[in-house]
Design a protein around this motif. Structure first.
Motif, PDB file in Angstrom:
ATOM      1  N   GLU A 183     -54.212  80.243  12.027  1.00 30.47           N
ATOM      2  CA  GLU A 183     -54.407  80.750  10.658  1.00 30.47           C
ATOM      3  C   GLU A 183     -55.685  80.179  10.063  1.00 30.47           C
ATOM      4  O   GLU A 183     -55.666  79.343   9.162  1.00 30.47           O
ATOM      5  CB  GLU A 183     -53.180  80.383   9.812  1.00 30.47           C
ATOM      6  N   MET A 184     -56.791  80.625  10.617  1.00 27.51           N
ATOM      7  CA  MET A 184     -58.070  80.159  10.092  1.00 27.51           C
ATOM      8  C   MET A 184     -59.122  81.257  10.150  1.00 27.51           C
ATOM      9  O   MET A 184     -60.312  80.999  10.235  1.00 27.51           O
ATOM     10  CB  MET A 184     -58.524  78.889  10.829  1.00 27.51           C
ATOM     11  N   ASN A 185     -58.625  82.494  10.082  1.00 25.63           N
ATOM     12  CA  ASN A 185     -59.528  83.637  10.069  1.00 25.63           C
ATOM     13  C   ASN A 185     -60.076  83.817   8.646  1.00 25.63           C
ATOM     14  O   ASN A 185     -59.324  83.762   7.672  1.00 25.63           O
ATOM     15  CB  ASN A 185     -58.762  84.880  10.526  1.00 25.63           C
ATOM     16  N   ILE A 186     -61.376  84.033   8.563  1.00 24.54           N
ATOM     17  CA  ILE A 186     -62.012  84.114   7.248  1.00 24.54           C
ATOM     18  C   ILE A 186     -61.431  85.265   6.428  1.00 24.54           C
ATOM     19  O   ILE A 186     -61.116  85.113   5.246  1.00 24.54           O
ATOM     20  CB  ILE A 186     -63.551  84.248   7.394  1.00 24.54           C
ATOM     21  N   LEU A 187     -61.240  86.426   7.066  1.00 21.44           N
ATOM     22  CA  LEU A 187     -60.696  87.570   6.323  1.00 21.44           C
ATOM     23  C   LEU A 187     -59.238  87.335   5.930  1.00 21.44           C
ATOM     24  O   LEU A 187     -58.855  87.565   4.784  1.00 21.44           O
ATOM     25  CB  LEU A 187     -60.808  88.845   7.180  1.00 21.44           C
ATOM     26  N   ASP A 188     -58.438  86.864   6.860  1.00 20.87           N
ATOM     27  CA  ASP A 188     -56.992  86.793   6.617  1.00 20.87           C
ATOM     28  C   ASP A 188     -56.518  85.516   5.939  1.00 20.87           C
ATOM     29  O   ASP A 188     -55.501  85.525   5.253  1.00 20.87           O
ATOM     30  CB  ASP A 188     -56.226  86.918   7.946  1.00 20.87           C
ATOM     31  N   ARG A 233     -51.761  82.757  -1.371  1.00 23.33           N
ATOM     32  CA  ARG A 233     -50.673  81.805  -1.134  1.00 23.33           C
ATOM     33  C   ARG A 233     -50.575  80.747  -2.222  1.00 23.33           C
ATOM     34  O   ARG A 233     -49.520  80.290  -2.590  1.00 23.33           O
ATOM     35  CB  ARG A 233     -50.872  81.083   0.199  1.00 23.33           C
ATOM     36  N   ARG A 234     -51.725  80.283  -2.705  1.00 20.46           N
ATOM     37  CA  ARG A 234     -51.693  79.209  -3.691  1.00 20.46           C
ATOM     38  C   ARG A 234     -52.996  79.188  -4.481  1.00 20.46           C
ATOM     39  O   ARG A 234     -54.019  79.717  -4.034  1.00 20.46           O
ATOM     40  CB  ARG A 234     -51.477  77.852  -3.024  1.00 20.46           C
ATOM     41  N   LEU A 245     -65.345  93.176   3.208  1.00 17.60           N
ATOM     42  CA  LEU A 245     -64.738  91.996   2.588  1.00 17.60           C
ATOM     43  C   LEU A 245     -64.960  90.760   3.481  1.00 17.60           C
ATOM     44  O   LEU A 245     -65.270  89.668   2.990  1.00 17.60           O
ATOM     45  CB  LEU A 245     -63.240  92.221   2.354  1.00 17.60           C
ATOM     46  N   MET A 246     -64.824  90.957   4.789  1.00 24.10           N
ATOM     47  CA  MET A 246     -65.070  89.852   5.725  1.00 24.10           C
ATOM     48  C   MET A 246     -66.508  89.336   5.554  1.00 24.10           C
ATOM     49  O   MET A 246     -66.743  88.126   5.462  1.00 24.10           O
ATOM     50  CB  MET A 246     -64.850  90.343   7.160  1.00 24.10           C
ATOM     51  N   VAL A 247     -67.455  90.242   5.490  1.00 26.28           N
ATOM     52  CA  VAL A 247     -68.860  89.835   5.372  1.00 26.28           C
ATOM     53  C   VAL A 247     -69.091  89.134   4.021  1.00 26.28           C
ATOM     54  O   VAL A 247     -69.750  88.093   3.951  1.00 26.28           O
ATOM     55  CB  VAL A 247     -69.806  91.053   5.547  1.00 26.28           C
ATOM     56  N   HIS A 296     -65.796  83.362  16.164  1.00 23.16           N
ATOM     57  CA  HIS A 296     -64.409  83.819  16.374  1.00 23.16           C
ATOM     58  C   HIS A 296     -63.746  84.236  15.051  1.00 23.16           C
ATOM     59  O   HIS A 296     -62.514  84.263  14.968  1.00 23.16           O
ATOM     60  CB  HIS A 296     -63.543  82.730  17.038  1.00 23.16           C
ATOM     61  N   GLY A 297     -64.537  84.500  14.050  1.00 27.94           N
ATOM     62  CA  GLY A 297     -63.987  84.893  12.748  1.00 27.94           C
ATOM     63  C   GLY A 297     -63.405  83.722  11.978  1.00 27.94           C
ATOM     64  O   GLY A 297     -62.757  83.912  10.951  1.00 27.94           O
TER      65      GLY A 297
END
Ligand code: SGN
Ligand code: CA
Length: 538
Positions: A243-248, A271-272, A311-313, A365-366
């Motif tokens: 759980e370390m993807n920039i988008l998610d 989440r917070r 959004l990712m960019v 790796h995102g």
């Protein structure tokens, strides 16, 4: 001769011998030749991709680079367990984390461990530590320390000292440097060599730059990493489930500094919420809002038309602007310390090390964060200068680790290292005596799972050519990477028939390494139990 005259003569002789005795004693404490001073500079989560001595694609770090141009740049330095406190425990003890017991950020450091600063202190070094330690307790072996409690804060941070707590107004990177220079200037004992640990909080999450830098960096745009949109194919499940993807997983509020009001208004589920700007003085906050306010409004306007890719960019750019902005302050402040050493004639007899507690993902790796044995987090920057010993401008590609610092510093100080330390002194490499270096592989072990960022437990072996990794606990599988052919580590070739000899050979070597470093299946299970108990208790 009268007895009075004899007494006068005897008194004179006594006086002369007392004076000469004192002179000899003074000479004894003034060392000759002088043992070198050690300045250990470490940042928290500083990726080597963000140091221009390695690559200037993202940022120029002219001051940190000075250490490499006057000394040595290590291109193959790694950590034994890619997370903060475990890395620091390895640095101080010269032992793998399964031996010093600091396997994760959760458990406090076991202070019955012997650390190299304790040994140096006993051997006559003056010792001081300023900045982030993250141990859950005070460091032993330091004449003076001023450390941030836990992770520490960027603005107006609190410090924990041997004389109680104090809060200092200002920006953390500048303050840590002020404290360091104040010690050098006012409390350094000139008749002793010193060990100075200068430990930055930056560029750790959640990346709050100083005013002078966010003004500049929020206007910048950075090149996208090739693997920003990694689909995690051809690898085991751990890369996918982390759980370390920039988008998610990166938070638009906490990490990207969009206000809670805007996030709520746009109906984005987070989440917070933690607002780190709450610590700011009204003046600091006003300057912050003047720059981040317009970014917030621009985002509110654009968000409805954004798709996953845009959004990712956007998130990546916001991440880089703030992360790299905090590094600009680290670089300036490293320059201040280097200048101080030079201006005070200290640099000739001082070894200066710059490193990070681990590497970090800057969108490769995102991802953001660390923990994996894949290169960006396994490798760490390492630059060392040591005038008259290291040939300026040297690059060294041998496999060295944070495990090696303790023995290196002890050798430099002329003190014997305890036999149970597990690293190797880097002194031969520093002196260019490569033939004395015979390491072919390094060992790695990461534990903190289940936990933040959900990176599964794994251990492995790395040689210059390959990396073999065993993921265990809730899943059990292996990965093999061909480091020469697949630099980005996108293809697990563990099951490829062509690599079966390599797999066999590396498995044998890995078993040997586990034996050598006294790691075992029993210890893996012991730490699983310990961790589960700790989590249950909360
Ligand atoms: C915090 C961060 C994490 C980070 C850990 C460990 N979350 O918990 O993103 O991985 O520290 O970092 S935060 O929401 O509190 O910022 S380490 O460098 O201390 O190991
Ligand atoms: Ca860290």
């Amino acid at each position: 001769m009268s007895s009075f005259r004899i007494n006068i003569i005897l008194f004179g002789i006594l006086l002369i011998s007392i004076i000469s005795c004192k002179t000899v004693k003074n000479e004894d404490t003034t060392e000759s030749p002088k043992r070198p001073n050690i300045v250990f500079m470490m940042a928290d989560d500083h990726a080597y991709q963000a140091i221009s001595a390695y690559s200037d694609k993202l940022i120029k770090t002219p001051n940190i680079d000075r250490i490499a141009s006057e000394g040595m740049l290590f291109t193959n330095a790694s950590v034994t367990n890619s997370i903060c406190a475990p890395s620091r425990a390895t640095i101080l003890t010269g032992k793998h984390t399964h031996i010093n017991g600091k396997i994760d950020n959760l458990h406090p450091f076991d202070t019955t461990n012997v650390t190299f600063p304790q040994i140096l202190q006993k051997a006559g070094y003056q010792t001081a530590m300023f900045g982030k330690l993250h141990f859950g307790n005070n460091p032993k072996g330091f004449d003076e320390f001023k450390i941030l409690p836990g992770q520490g804060r960027y603005y107006n941070p609190k410090f924990h000292t041997n004389k109680g707590d104090t809060t200092i107004t200002g920006y953390v990177t500048d303050i840590i440097t002020d404290l360091t220079i104040d010690w050098l200037d006012n409390r350094r004992q000139k008749n002793k060599p010193f060990l100075l640990m200068y430990l930055h909080k930056a560029p750790h999450r959640s990346w709050l730059p100083a005013e002078r830098h966010y003004k500049e960096f929020t206007k910048k745009e950075f090149p996208l990493p090739e693997t920003l949109f990694d689909d995690y194919k051809n690898r085991g499940v751990a890369a996918k489930t982390a759980e370390m993807n920039i988008l998610d997983h990166m938070l638009i509020s906490y990490d990207n500094k969009i206000t809670k009001e805007t996030v709520d208004e746009l109906d984005i589920k987070e989440r917070r919420f933690i607002d780190r700007t709450k610590r700011m003085t009204p003046k600091q906050k006003a300057s912050w809002d003047a720059v981040y306010g317009p970014i917030d409004r621009e985002f509110a306007k654009n968000y409805p038309t954004m798709n996953d890719s845009t959004l990712m960019v956007w998130k990546y750019q916001r991440y880089m602007q703030d992360y790299l902005g905090t590094i600009a302050a680290v670089d300036e402040n490293v320059g201040r310390v280097l200048d101080y050493l030079k201006e005070n004639d200290l640099d000739e007899n001082t070894i200066v090390v710059y490193t990070s507690d681990q590497g970090f993902y800057l969108g490769e790796h995102g991802w953001f964060d660390k923990r994996f044995m894949y290169d960006e987090s396994f490798k760490t920057p390492l630059l060392i200068k040591w005038p008259n010993k290291i040939t300026p401008g040297t690059t060294e590609d041998e496999m060295v680790q944070n495990l090696d610092f303790a023995q290196t510093f002890l050798e430099i100080a002329g003190v014997e290292a305890p036999e149970d330390m597990q690293g190797k002194s880097l002194v031969p490499l520093l002196k260019g005596e490569k033939e004395k270096w015979d390491r072919e592989a390094v060992y790695y072990h990461y534990y903190e799972y289940p936990g933040e960022h959900a990176v599964k437990r794994h251990y492995g072996i790395a040689t210059k050519d390959y990396k073999l990794i065993h993921f265990y606990y809730d899943r059990d599988y292996w990965e093999l990477y061909d480091r020469k052919k697949d630099k980005q580590e996108l293809n697990n070739v563990y099951n490829d028939p062509e690599y079966q000899d390599v797999v066999k050979e590396l498995k044998t070597k890995l078993i040997e390494l586990r034996k050598k470093y006294k790691d075992s299946r029993e210890l893996d299970n012991y730490y699983i139990q310990l961790y589960e108990n700790k989590r249950r208790k909360g």
